[in-house]
Design a protein around this motif. Structure first.
Motif, PDB file in Angstrom:
ATOM      1  N   PRO A  11       0.806  -1.224   0.000  1.00 38.43           N
ATOM      2  CA  PRO A  11       0.000   0.000   0.000  1.00 38.43           C
ATOM      3  C   PRO A  11       0.841   1.277   0.000  1.00 38.43           C
ATOM      4  O   PRO A  11       0.478   2.255  -0.654  1.00 38.43           O
ATOM      5  CB  PRO A  11      -0.842  -0.115   1.268  1.00 38.43           C
ATOM      6  CG  PRO A  11      -0.197  -1.157   2.108  1.00 38.43           C
ATOM      7  CD  PRO A  11       0.568  -2.053   1.180  1.00 38.43           C
ATOM      8  N   LEU A  15       0.984   4.463  -2.642  1.00 40.49           N
ATOM      9  CA  LEU A  15       0.921   5.879  -2.279  1.00 40.49           C
ATOM     10  C   LEU A  15       2.068   6.657  -2.925  1.00 40.49           C
ATOM     11  O   LEU A  15       1.894   7.803  -3.327  1.00 40.49           O
ATOM     12  CB  LEU A  15       0.951   6.062  -0.764  1.00 40.49           C
ATOM     13  CG  LEU A  15      -0.327   5.664  -0.023  1.00 40.49           C
ATOM     14  CD1 LEU A  15      -0.140   5.804   1.485  1.00 40.49           C
ATOM     15  CD2 LEU A  15      -1.509   6.500  -0.492  1.00 40.49           C
ATOM     16  N   LEU A 120      -8.513  10.178  -8.150  1.00 40.54           N
ATOM     17  CA  LEU A 120      -9.549   9.529  -7.343  1.00 40.54           C
ATOM     18  C   LEU A 120     -10.766   9.084  -8.154  1.00 40.54           C
ATOM     19  O   LEU A 120     -11.666   8.433  -7.610  1.00 40.54           O
ATOM     20  CB  LEU A 120      -9.998  10.484  -6.231  1.00 40.54           C
ATOM     21  CG  LEU A 120      -8.935  10.823  -5.182  1.00 40.54           C
ATOM     22  CD1 LEU A 120      -9.445  11.917  -4.254  1.00 40.54           C
ATOM     23  CD2 LEU A 120      -8.520   9.588  -4.407  1.00 40.54           C
ATOM     24  N   LEU A 123     -12.731   5.746  -7.744  1.00 35.45           N
ATOM     25  CA  LEU A 123     -13.352   5.434  -6.460  1.00 35.45           C
ATOM     26  C   LEU A 123     -14.768   6.001  -6.361  1.00 35.45           C
ATOM     27  O   LEU A 123     -15.033   7.104  -6.828  1.00 35.45           O
ATOM     28  CB  LEU A 123     -12.515   6.006  -5.307  1.00 35.45           C
ATOM     29  CG  LEU A 123     -11.073   5.522  -5.181  1.00 35.45           C
ATOM     30  CD1 LEU A 123     -10.396   6.198  -3.994  1.00 35.45           C
ATOM     31  CD2 LEU A 123     -11.018   4.016  -5.058  1.00 35.45           C
ATOM     32  N   GLU A 127     -15.964   4.830  -1.146  1.00 35.56           N
ATOM     33  CA  GLU A 127     -14.561   4.407  -1.153  1.00 35.56           C
ATOM     34  C   GLU A 127     -13.633   5.584  -0.849  1.00 35.56           C
ATOM     35  O   GLU A 127     -12.632   5.426  -0.136  1.00 35.56           O
ATOM     36  CB  GLU A 127     -14.204   3.785  -2.507  1.00 35.56           C
ATOM     37  CG  GLU A 127     -14.827   2.416  -2.716  1.00 35.56           C
ATOM     38  CD  GLU A 127     -14.689   1.893  -4.134  1.00 35.56           C
ATOM     39  OE1 GLU A 127     -14.646   0.669  -4.306  1.00 35.56           O
ATOM     40  OE2 GLU A 127     -14.617   2.717  -5.096  1.00 35.56           O
ATOM     41  N   ARG A 128     -13.974   6.751  -1.345  1.00 38.54           N
ATOM     42  CA  ARG A 128     -13.177   7.953  -1.037  1.00 38.54           C
ATOM     43  C   ARG A 128     -13.235   8.263   0.451  1.00 38.54           C
ATOM     44  O   ARG A 128     -12.223   8.606   1.061  1.00 38.54           O
ATOM     45  CB  ARG A 128     -13.665   9.154  -1.836  1.00 38.54           C
ATOM     46  CG  ARG A 128     -13.334   9.079  -3.303  1.00 38.54           C
ATOM     47  CD  ARG A 128     -13.836  10.303  -4.023  1.00 38.54           C
ATOM     48  NE  ARG A 128     -13.702  10.161  -5.459  1.00 38.54           N
ATOM     49  CZ  ARG A 128     -13.589  11.177  -6.293  1.00 38.54           C
ATOM     50  NH1 ARG A 128     -13.612  12.419  -5.849  1.00 38.54           N
ATOM     51  NH2 ARG A 128     -13.463  10.964  -7.583  1.00 38.54           N
ATOM     52  N   THR A 130     -13.792   6.141   2.868  1.00 38.33           N
ATOM     53  CA  THR A 130     -13.021   5.104   3.552  1.00 38.33           C
ATOM     54  C   THR A 130     -11.531   5.378   3.427  1.00 38.33           C
ATOM     55  O   THR A 130     -10.789   5.287   4.414  1.00 38.33           O
ATOM     56  CB  THR A 130     -13.369   3.709   2.978  1.00 38.33           C
ATOM     57  OG1 THR A 130     -14.758   3.464   3.163  1.00 38.33           O
ATOM     58  CG2 THR A 130     -12.555   2.620   3.648  1.00 38.33           C
ATOM     59  N   LEU A 131     -11.081   5.714   2.232  1.00 37.79           N
ATOM     60  CA  LEU A 131      -9.670   6.042   2.021  1.00 37.79           C
ATOM     61  C   LEU A 131      -9.264   7.221   2.899  1.00 37.79           C
ATOM     62  O   LEU A 131      -8.221   7.182   3.563  1.00 37.79           O
ATOM     63  CB  LEU A 131      -9.400   6.363   0.539  1.00 37.79           C
ATOM     64  CG  LEU A 131      -7.978   6.802   0.202  1.00 37.79           C
ATOM     65  CD1 LEU A 131      -6.968   5.712   0.521  1.00 37.79           C
ATOM     66  CD2 LEU A 131      -7.897   7.197  -1.273  1.00 37.79           C
ATOM     67  N   GLN A 132     -10.081   8.264   2.938  1.00 36.35           N
ATOM     68  CA  GLN A 132      -9.785   9.442   3.763  1.00 36.35           C
ATOM     69  C   GLN A 132      -9.674   9.056   5.229  1.00 36.35           C
ATOM     70  O   GLN A 132      -8.749   9.478   5.929  1.00 36.35           O
ATOM     71  CB  GLN A 132     -10.855  10.515   3.579  1.00 36.35           C
ATOM     72  CG  GLN A 132     -10.558  11.801   4.337  1.00 36.35           C
ATOM     73  CD  GLN A 132      -9.356  12.525   3.768  1.00 36.35           C
ATOM     74  OE1 GLN A 132      -9.297  12.795   2.588  1.00 36.35           O
ATOM     75  NE2 GLN A 132      -8.395  12.842   4.614  1.00 36.35           N
ATOM     76  N   LEU A 134      -8.941   6.137   6.541  1.00 36.46           N
ATOM     77  CA  LEU A 134      -7.736   5.341   6.767  1.00 36.46           C
ATOM     78  C   LEU A 134      -6.477   6.211   6.748  1.00 36.46           C
ATOM     79  O   LEU A 134      -5.588   6.045   7.592  1.00 36.46           O
ATOM     80  CB  LEU A 134      -7.639   4.233   5.718  1.00 36.46           C
ATOM     81  CG  LEU A 134      -8.705   3.134   5.821  1.00 36.46           C
ATOM     82  CD1 LEU A 134      -8.662   2.232   4.591  1.00 36.46           C
ATOM     83  CD2 LEU A 134      -8.531   2.332   7.100  1.00 36.46           C
ATOM     84  N   LEU A 135      -6.407   7.122   5.800  1.00 39.83           N
ATOM     85  CA  LEU A 135      -5.233   8.007   5.738  1.00 39.83           C
ATOM     86  C   LEU A 135      -5.182   8.934   6.944  1.00 39.83           C
ATOM     87  O   LEU A 135      -4.102   9.213   7.478  1.00 39.83           O
ATOM     88  CB  LEU A 135      -5.238   8.792   4.427  1.00 39.83           C
ATOM     89  CG  LEU A 135      -5.015   7.942   3.168  1.00 39.83           C
ATOM     90  CD1 LEU A 135      -5.221   8.788   1.917  1.00 39.83           C
ATOM     91  CD2 LEU A 135      -3.647   7.291   3.171  1.00 39.83           C
TER      92      LEU A 135
END
Length: 148
Positions: A11, A15, A120, A123, A127-128, A130-132, A134-135
């Motif tokens: 991952p 990035l 992006l 996504l 999903e965006r 969720t990604l936000q 997690l980041l």
């Protein structure tokens, strides 16, 4: 230059590829205006800090006053910045981006938002989000990076 991490699958490698794509797009936008990255940074800084002194610009760009002086000479020759004496004191010069300099760099943030949107695009809204999340979780524990 090839994108870093294209053969890796972790991952953080992914990035790096995203960051590389953002950097390349930003540098291309800057080059398309006939500027170096440092010149664009100085113009952007002066747009936000009109009347800065060279020492402040050097600190902001993390370089030497001599290097800043060279960058300013190049920008001044193109009519993108001007140096003015403060209160008639020839030892104290303030630096200002001209309207032409500000016009040249205007639109950078919008261009970078468009790049981010294209990255992006695959996504969904969920999903965006969720990604936000997690980041945010990862960067919250990184020293000096968690505050955004």
């Amino acid at each position: 230059m090839d994108a870093p991490g294209t053969a890796s699958t972790g991952p953080l490698d992914r990035l790096k590829v995203i960051n590389w794509a953002q950097m390349q797009a930003g540098q291309e936008w800057i080059r398309s205006r006939g500027l170096s990255v440092q010149q664009a940074f100085v113009l952007d800084y002066l747009a936000d800090h009109p009347g800065a002194i060279q020492r402040d610009i050097a600190e902001a760009t993390r370089t030497t006053p001599a290097n800043v002086s060279g960058v300013l000479r190049g920008l001044e020759a193109r009519g993108l910045v001007e140096r003015r004496f403060e209160d008639g004191d020839v030892r104290s010069k303030r630096v200002f981006a001209t309207d032409a300099g500000i016009d040249l760099i205007s639109g950078h943030e919008e261009a970078m938002r468009a790049v981010d949107e294209s990255i992006l695009a695959p996504l969904t809204v969920q999903e965006r989000a969720t990604l936000q999340a997690l980041l945010d979780k990862i960067t919250a524990v990184l020293p000096g990076l968690g505050e955004s």
